[in-house]
Design a protein around this motif. Structure first.
Motif, PDB file in Angstrom:
ATOM      1  N   ALA A 126      36.924  47.561  42.014  1.00  0.00           N
ATOM      2  CA  ALA A 126      37.394  47.134  40.838  1.00  0.00           C
ATOM      3  C   ALA A 126      38.300  45.854  40.678  1.00  0.00           C
ATOM      4  O   ALA A 126      38.210  45.076  39.415  1.00  0.00           O
ATOM      5  N   THR A 127      38.795  45.404  41.820  1.00  0.00           N
ATOM      6  CA  THR A 127      39.498  44.387  41.836  1.00  0.00           C
ATOM      7  C   THR A 127      39.077  43.038  42.599  1.00  0.00           C
ATOM      8  O   THR A 127      39.173  41.806  42.028  1.00  0.00           O
ATOM      9  N   PHE A 131      39.500  38.913  41.739  1.00  0.00           N
ATOM     10  CA  PHE A 131      39.867  38.248  42.525  1.00  0.00           C
ATOM     11  C   PHE A 131      39.130  36.896  42.960  1.00  0.00           C
ATOM     12  O   PHE A 131      39.437  35.726  42.840  1.00  0.00           O
ATOM     13  N   ALA A 132      37.579  37.213  42.872  1.00  0.00           N
ATOM     14  CA  ALA A 132      36.714  35.840  42.974  1.00  0.00           C
ATOM     15  C   ALA A 132      36.810  34.898  41.580  1.00  0.00           C
ATOM     16  O   ALA A 132      36.468  33.748  41.657  1.00  0.00           O
ATOM     17  N   ASP A 133      37.131  35.682  40.463  1.00  0.00           N
ATOM     18  CA  ASP A 133      37.020  34.906  39.309  1.00  0.00           C
ATOM     19  C   ASP A 133      38.200  34.180  38.890  1.00  0.00           C
ATOM     20  O   ASP A 133      38.415  33.583  37.941  1.00  0.00           O
ATOM     21  N   THR A 134      39.245  34.068  39.758  1.00  0.00           N
ATOM     22  CA  THR A 134      40.532  33.731  39.420  1.00  0.00           C
ATOM     23  C   THR A 134      40.410  32.102  39.279  1.00  0.00           C
ATOM     24  O   THR A 134      40.114  31.670  40.250  1.00  0.00           O
TER      25      THR A 134
END
Length: 143
Positions: A126-127, A131-134
């Motif tokens: 879910a996270t 994280f990758a798209d921050t």
């Protein structure tokens, strides 16, 4: 600094073997307590004492601070790793985190976190995309 991901098993007595690379931090004792997202935080005795000293500076008049400290400290338990690097997770904390036999232990810098493996996998899934798209600064000054 505690880093990495490990997959120990919970034995029938509620014990886990801590990763050998964590033993430099945990050799003088550990403190376990409720973590956020239903994991268990595992601190060295020294780190927990320093954290508690900082927390003591918070005013007791703030309800959120009182609530947080009550949850955090009422669930705390001390233990000393044995010669096989095992610690016993108290039943109350095992229940809180929904621990079964399959565990995931992650290093999170100043602490380790103990997760039920299914819970960790769901949290990670879910996270990870977020994280990758921050695309903005999440922690001031980090990137």
């Amino acid at each position: 600094m505690l880093l990495g991901t490990f997959v120990p098993k919970l034995d029938e007595k509620g014990r886990i073997i801590l990763p050998a690379k964590f033993m430099g931090d945990f050799a003088n004792g550990v403190v376990m307590t409720r973590g956020q997202e239903r994991c268990i935080y595992l601190f060295s005795q020294r780190e927990f004492e320093e954290l508690h000293e900082r927390a003591r500076q918070a005013p007791v008049t703030g309800k959120k601070g009182r609530d947080f400290l009550r949850m955090f400290l009422s669930g705390a338990a001390e233990d000393m790793p044995d010669k096989q690097h095992r610690v016993t997770i108290p039943p109350m904390l095992r229940e809180y985190a929904g621990l079964d036999r399959e565990l995931t232990v992650i290093g999170a810098g100043n602490r380790a976190e103990i997760w039920d493996t299914a819970s960790w996998n769901a949290y990670y899934e879910a996270t990870e995309a977020a994280f990758a798209d921050t695309d903005e600064e999440v922690i001031a000054g980090l990137f």
